[in-house]
Design a protein around this motif. Structure first.
Motif, PDB file in Angstrom:
ATOM      1  N   TYR A 122       7.561   3.910  -6.909  1.00 17.29           N
ATOM      2  CA  TYR A 122       7.939   2.642  -6.279  1.00 17.29           C
ATOM      3  C   TYR A 122       9.441   2.412  -6.376  1.00 17.29           C
ATOM      4  CZ  TYR A 122       8.235  -2.333  -5.244  1.00 17.29           C
ATOM      5  OH  TYR A 122       8.588  -3.546  -4.688  1.00 17.29           O
ATOM      6  N   LYS A 128       4.783   2.625   0.305  1.00 14.37           N
ATOM      7  CA  LYS A 128       3.458   2.132  -0.062  1.00 14.37           C
ATOM      8  C   LYS A 128       2.395   3.223  -0.066  1.00 14.37           C
ATOM      9  CE  LYS A 128       0.150  -1.490   1.218  1.00 14.37           C
ATOM     10  NZ  LYS A 128      -0.117  -2.627   2.137  1.00 14.37           N
ATOM     11  N   TRP A 163       0.126  -3.884  -4.226  1.00 12.92           N
ATOM     12  CA  TRP A 163      -0.352  -2.613  -3.663  1.00 12.92           C
ATOM     13  C   TRP A 163      -1.475  -2.044  -4.528  1.00 12.92           C
ATOM     14  CZ3 TRP A 163       4.900   0.307  -2.490  1.00 12.92           C
ATOM     15  CH2 TRP A 163       5.605  -0.405  -1.506  1.00 12.92           C
TER      16      TRP A 163
END
Length: 364
Positions: A122, A128, A163
């Motif tokens: 990340y 994502k 996420w």
């Protein structure tokens, strides 16, 4: 080794239990393994589940014996290790088996959980899809073993946590999402109030904080999260708190990782069992329903939490059934404190030149 199916392990699931009272979590497994010489500080990855499974199983047993209602598989940062690189065995698979075995040894119904944690992907801007691939890889093991609930934890960016929750929802299991943040908010300066709202809207059933900060900072952060959820009319979402097992009043926004004592000089800051007892009482008073510990929490701390909340959870820890509450123990030494006087004690460090705070001003 697969252990018993979840239906046989527990009559009531996480959300049912939280609706009825307090659930006591366990302590930080990978930190406990490093303290015992079975993991490497800094890396904190769980090769121990393959190399020394007996050590992992014993730690699970100790947390359960001291009153934890939950055993969480030792999979912290397993994504840092190639899945088949350790004696040809799966770290996640072995960790799940050990958690199930520990739960099956307890006569009372124990909840079994599996977690996903922050990825380096990340922060590297991998996007994502790539980040969620890591979450999917671990989730598959928890679904396959029919764990009772799943956890997104030790995340310092709320977006990455969102996420994670999105992926965990695919399991159909209850979701607990906890951030490693303090009162100043996440690493992008998103406030605790907004973090809690976003996690709840993403689909988390339980939101809160874990690790990085000691109980006093975590209590402040949880109070802010509670306020945010109430304002957003999301206060049906349960609160969870599993703090760092050391005092961090002088920590900055990144918690213990920014402290000069971390990781090898934290011992003088270790919580006493009195600290754990008082923290549990304050957390429950604030409305927190899932109360446990993270790195640095040992069996004695979980026992203190369990005994502090015994009337709120309708369960007595095995250690308490055998020996009674530690606070009621009759100590024969004339100088020893008695009963609740322990809860007001202010133990010294035994170090004549010891400073209370070394990283900046104390914030409590």
């Amino acid at each position: 080794m697969s252990g018993e199916p979840a239906a046989k392990r527990s009559k009531k699931g996480l959300l049912e239990r939280l609706a009825e009272g307090v659930v006591v979590g366990d302590g930080g497994m990978i930190w406990a393994m490093e303290l015992r010489g079975y993991a490497k500080a800094g890396q904190y990855s769980p090769e121990v589940v393959v190399e020394h499974p007996d050590a992992v199983l014993q730690a699970h047993r100790e947390f359960l014996h001291n009153g934890s209602d939950v055993v969480q598989a030792c999979t912290f940062w397993s994504h840092r290790v190639e899945e088949e690189s350790c004696k040809g065995k799966s770290l996640n698979g072995e960790a799940c088996s050990l958690a199930l075995q520990a739960a099956s040894e307890i006569s009372e119904p124990i909840l079994v959980a599996g977690g996903v944690t922050k990825t380096t992907l990340y922060e590297q801007g991998e996007g994502k899809e790539r980040v969620q691939e890591e979450f999917h890889r671990q989730l598959d093991f928890y679904v396959r073993n029919d764990f009772d609930f799943v956890v997104a934890e030790y995340l310092d960016y709320v977006e990455e946590a969102e996420w994670a929750v999105e992926v965990l929802k695919e399991s159909g299991k209850p979701i607990m999402a906890t951030l490693c943040i303090g009162p100043l908010g996440d690493a992008d300066n998103v406030s605790p109030e907004e973090c809690a709202i976003r996690l709840a809207r993403a689909g988390a059933d339980v939101v809160g904080v874990n690790c990085r900060f000691g109980p006093l900072s975590c209590l402040k952060t949880i109070a802010m999260m509670k306020k945010g959820l109430k304002l957003a009319k999301l206060d049906h979402v349960f609160l969870a708190m599993q703090p760092y097992g050391y005092h961090t009043p002088d920590a900055g926004q990144d918690g213990y990782v920014g402290m000069k004592e971390f990781p090898f000089g934290m011992d003088p800051r270790c919580l006493t069992r009195m600290d754990a007892y008082n923290y549990a009482k304050e957390a429950e008073k604030l409305g927190v329903r899932y109360i446990g510990g993270c790195c640095g929490f040992e069996g004695r701390h979980i026992r203190s939490i369990s005994e502090a909340l015994q009337e709120k959870r309708h369960r007595v820890a095995p250690v308490t059934r055998r020996y009674g509450k530690w606070i009621d123990t009759e100590i024969t030494y004339e100088t020893a404190l008695r009963g609740k006087a322990w809860l007001e004690a202010n133990p010294g460090t035994g170090r004549p030149k010891s400073a209370a705070c070394t990283n900046g001003p104390c914030n409590h």
